[in-house]
Enzyme design. Structure first.
Site, PDB file in Angstrom:
ATOM      1  N   MET A 188     -11.814   3.785  -0.354  1.00 35.70           N
ATOM      2  CA  MET A 188     -12.766   4.251   1.005  1.00 35.70           C
ATOM      3  C   MET A 188     -13.470   5.389   1.157  1.00 35.70           C
ATOM      4  O   MET A 188     -13.144   6.487   1.422  1.00 35.70           O
ATOM      5  CB  MET A 188     -11.668   4.001   2.287  1.00 35.70           C
ATOM      6  CG  MET A 188     -11.255   2.690   2.532  1.00 35.70           C
ATOM      7  SD  MET A 188      -9.413   2.882   3.244  1.00 35.70           S
ATOM      8  CE  MET A 188      -8.520   2.687   1.889  1.00 35.70           C
ATOM      9  N   ASP A 221      -6.178  -6.723   4.645  1.00 36.01           N
ATOM     10  CA  ASP A 221      -5.826  -5.308   4.460  1.00 36.01           C
ATOM     11  C   ASP A 221      -5.855  -4.746   5.927  1.00 36.01           C
ATOM     12  O   ASP A 221      -6.656  -4.675   6.557  1.00 36.01           O
ATOM     13  CB  ASP A 221      -6.438  -4.323   3.532  1.00 36.01           C
ATOM     14  CG  ASP A 221      -5.910  -3.026   3.469  1.00 36.01           C
ATOM     15  OD1 ASP A 221      -4.641  -2.881   4.001  1.00 36.01           O
ATOM     16  OD2 ASP A 221      -6.637  -2.345   2.597  1.00 36.01           O
ATOM     17  N   ASP A 248      -4.690   3.283  -1.989  1.00 33.48           N
ATOM     18  CA  ASP A 248      -5.906   3.647  -1.010  1.00 33.48           C
ATOM     19  C   ASP A 248      -6.298   4.972  -1.153  1.00 33.48           C
ATOM     20  O   ASP A 248      -5.737   5.973  -0.865  1.00 33.48           O
ATOM     21  CB  ASP A 248      -5.247   3.638   0.510  1.00 33.48           C
ATOM     22  CG  ASP A 248      -5.064   2.062   1.028  1.00 33.48           C
ATOM     23  OD1 ASP A 248      -5.981   1.449   0.806  1.00 33.48           O
ATOM     24  OD2 ASP A 248      -4.188   2.065   1.344  1.00 33.48           O
ATOM     25  N   MET A 288      -9.024   7.747   0.185  1.00 34.87           N
ATOM     26  CA  MET A 288      -9.892   8.247   1.294  1.00 34.87           C
ATOM     27  C   MET A 288     -10.414   9.349   0.983  1.00 34.87           C
ATOM     28  O   MET A 288      -9.783  10.241   0.707  1.00 34.87           O
ATOM     29  CB  MET A 288      -8.895   8.014   2.699  1.00 34.87           C
ATOM     30  CG  MET A 288      -8.197   6.633   2.785  1.00 34.87           C
ATOM     31  SD  MET A 288      -7.604   6.695   4.516  1.00 34.87           S
ATOM     32  CE  MET A 288      -6.431   5.131   4.231  1.00 34.87           C
ATOM     33  N   MET A 339     -11.293  -6.346   5.565  1.00 38.45           N
ATOM     34  CA  MET A 339     -10.414  -5.616   6.490  1.00 38.45           C
ATOM     35  C   MET A 339      -9.927  -6.137   7.720  1.00 38.45           C
ATOM     36  O   MET A 339     -11.056  -6.246   8.452  1.00 38.45           O
ATOM     37  CB  MET A 339     -11.209  -4.207   6.654  1.00 38.45           C
ATOM     38  CG  MET A 339     -11.395  -3.369   5.225  1.00 38.45           C
ATOM     39  SD  MET A 339      -9.871  -2.728   4.480  1.00 38.45           S
ATOM     40  CE  MET A 339      -8.985  -2.002   5.731  1.00 38.45           C
ATOM     41  N   HIS A 393      -8.332   0.849  -3.925  1.00 41.82           N
ATOM     42  CA  HIS A 393      -9.184   0.441  -2.655  1.00 41.82           C
ATOM     43  C   HIS A 393      -9.994   1.819  -2.166  1.00 41.82           C
ATOM     44  O   HIS A 393      -9.648   2.909  -1.822  1.00 41.82           O
ATOM     45  CB  HIS A 393      -8.366  -0.303  -1.267  1.00 41.82           C
ATOM     46  CG  HIS A 393      -9.195  -0.272  -0.038  1.00 41.82           C
ATOM     47  ND1 HIS A 393      -8.564  -0.397   1.314  1.00 41.82           N
ATOM     48  CD2 HIS A 393     -10.437  -0.538   0.249  1.00 41.82           C
ATOM     49  CE1 HIS A 393      -9.299  -0.631   1.987  1.00 41.82           C
ATOM     50  NE2 HIS A 393     -10.581  -0.566   1.393  1.00 41.82           N
ATOM     51  N   SER A 396       0.920  -1.196  -0.004  1.00 38.78           N
ATOM     52  CA  SER A 396      -0.126  -0.001  -0.062  1.00 38.78           C
ATOM     53  C   SER A 396       0.884   1.221   0.120  1.00 38.78           C
ATOM     54  O   SER A 396       1.558   1.353   0.830  1.00 38.78           O
ATOM     55  CB  SER A 396      -0.823   0.129   1.166  1.00 38.78           C
ATOM     56  OG  SER A 396      -1.427   1.397   1.580  1.00 38.78           O
ATOM     57  N   HIS A 432      -1.124  -1.373  -4.317  1.00 43.01           N
ATOM     58  CA  HIS A 432      -2.414  -1.007  -3.573  1.00 43.01           C
ATOM     59  C   HIS A 432      -2.538   0.464  -3.085  1.00 43.01           C
ATOM     60  O   HIS A 432      -1.542   1.187  -2.838  1.00 43.01           O
ATOM     61  CB  HIS A 432      -2.550  -1.862  -2.182  1.00 43.01           C
ATOM     62  CG  HIS A 432      -3.714  -1.770  -1.414  1.00 43.01           C
ATOM     63  ND1 HIS A 432      -4.795  -2.441  -1.762  1.00 43.01           N
ATOM     64  CD2 HIS A 432      -4.022  -1.172  -0.155  1.00 43.01           C
ATOM     65  CE1 HIS A 432      -5.841  -2.183  -0.884  1.00 43.01           C
ATOM     66  NE2 HIS A 432      -5.458  -1.505   0.034  1.00 43.01           N
TER      67      HIS A 432
HETATM   68  C1  DX5 Z   1      -6.293   1.239   5.667  1.00 45.52           C
HETATM   69  C2  DX5 Z   1      -5.653   1.150   4.312  1.00 45.52           C
HETATM   70  C3  DX5 Z   1      -4.517  -0.008   4.184  1.00 45.52           C
HETATM   71  C4  DX5 Z   1      -3.286   0.687   5.085  1.00 45.52           C
HETATM   72  C5  DX5 Z   1      -2.742  -0.613   5.348  1.00 45.52           C
HETATM   73  O1  DX5 Z   1      -7.571   1.799   5.765  1.00 45.52           O
HETATM   74  O2  DX5 Z   1      -6.847   0.248   3.592  1.00 45.52           O
HETATM   75  O3  DX5 Z   1      -4.207  -0.496   2.971  1.00 45.52           O
HETATM   76  O4  DX5 Z   1      -2.438   1.345   4.023  1.00 45.52           O
HETATM   77  O5  DX5 Z   1      -1.505  -0.105   6.184  1.00 45.52           O
HETATM   78  P1  DX5 Z   1      -0.700  -1.038   7.133  1.00 45.52           P
HETATM   79  O6  DX5 Z   1      -0.293  -2.245   6.301  1.00 45.52           O
HETATM   80  O7  DX5 Z   1       0.403  -0.319   7.790  1.00 45.52           O
HETATM   81  O8  DX5 Z   1      -1.791  -1.584   8.247  1.00 45.52           O
HETATM   82 ZN    ZN Z   2      -6.391  -0.380   1.714  1.00 48.91          ZN
END
Ligand code: DX5
Ligand code: ZN
Length: 220
Positions: A68, A175, A35, A37, A137, A66, A10, A33
């Site tokens: 969110m 994840d 993310d 948000m 998750m 991903h 990620s 990956h």
């Molecule tokens: C969290 C993200 C993850 C995050 C994971 O909401 O969706 O993908 O980057 O980070 P680590 O591996 O540090 O828990």
């Molecule tokens: Zn993620």
């Protein structure tokens, strides 16, 4: 696990001022990956399609987006156009999951559904036969560097069991808090795809960490 484990670093944990260099450092991974948000579905804000387009131009790795976000139905096309290979949305936020899956497939891309820790495995069951990826998750979404929630292990196993029952084999991704201490347990429970942020980017030698996580998962 017997089949090949896939590692998906990620870039949330990458150095954004040296993103190109950090993406090069994970060239031996299976996916990247990404993310997204929105500061609404989760209390954090990251990056969007413009950055994805630039990331797309600097790596051959498949991009696993991903999302969110509170309005995935309204934004998936932006990420399909920006170069995502897999688009994973949260079932908790979807207005019409079946329609989104169709749209992702019409673009020739892989469809994924993510479930947050409080959402039961059964929430994805109606869609399982149409998905390329299910994301369980293992932390509450929003931040990197959180601790793996052990109580998610039975949920991973339940998703695997439902897939076996239906005779389907989407990627089962985990994840959150995935690292040397947790990857084997997640693999044993039935995951085959491991999204890892801080564990990979926190390592001095990212290629070595990717290889190590893969080996630990495959030996589990
Ligand atoms: C969290 C993200 C993850 C995050 C994971 O909401 O969706 O993908 O980057 O980070 P680590 O591996 O540090 O828990
Ligand atoms: Zn993620």
């Amino acid at each position: 696990m017997t089949c090949r484990a896939k590692i998906s670093p990620s870039i949330l944990s990458a150095d954004f001022l040296n993103l190109g260099r950090d993406i090069e450092s994970i060239a031996t991974a299976d996916f990247l990956h990404f993310d997204v948000m929105d500061g609404h579905f989760v209390p954090n804000l990251t990056f969007g399609p413009a950055i994805m387009k630039q990331v797309r131009a600097c790596t051959d790795l498949p991009i696993d987006a991903h999302l969110m976000v509170s309005n995935p139905d309204d934004v998936i096309d932006d990420y399909l156009k920006a170069g995502a290979d897999y688009v994973t949305f949260h079932i908790e936020a979807a207005r019409d999951a079946a329609e989104m899956i169709e749209r992702i497939h019409a673009a020739g891309k892989g469809a994924g559904i993510a479930i947050s820790p409080d959402t039961p495995a059964e929430a994805v069951e109606p869609y399982l036969s149409d998905l390329e990826l299910v994301l369980v998750m293992t932390v509450y979404p929003g931040f990197g560097g959180q601790s793996f929630i052990e109580a998610m292990l039975p949920k991973i196993a339940r998703v695997r069991e439902m897939c076996d029952g239906l005779g389907v084999d989407p990627l089962i991704a985990v994840d959150g808090g995935i690292g040397k201490d947790t990857v084997a347990r997640a693999a044993k429970a039935g995951a085959d795809t491991f999204d890892a942020g801080s564990s990979v980017f926190g390592a001095a030698d990212r290629a070595a960490r990717i290889a190590e996580l893969k080996q630990l998962a495959e030996e589990a």
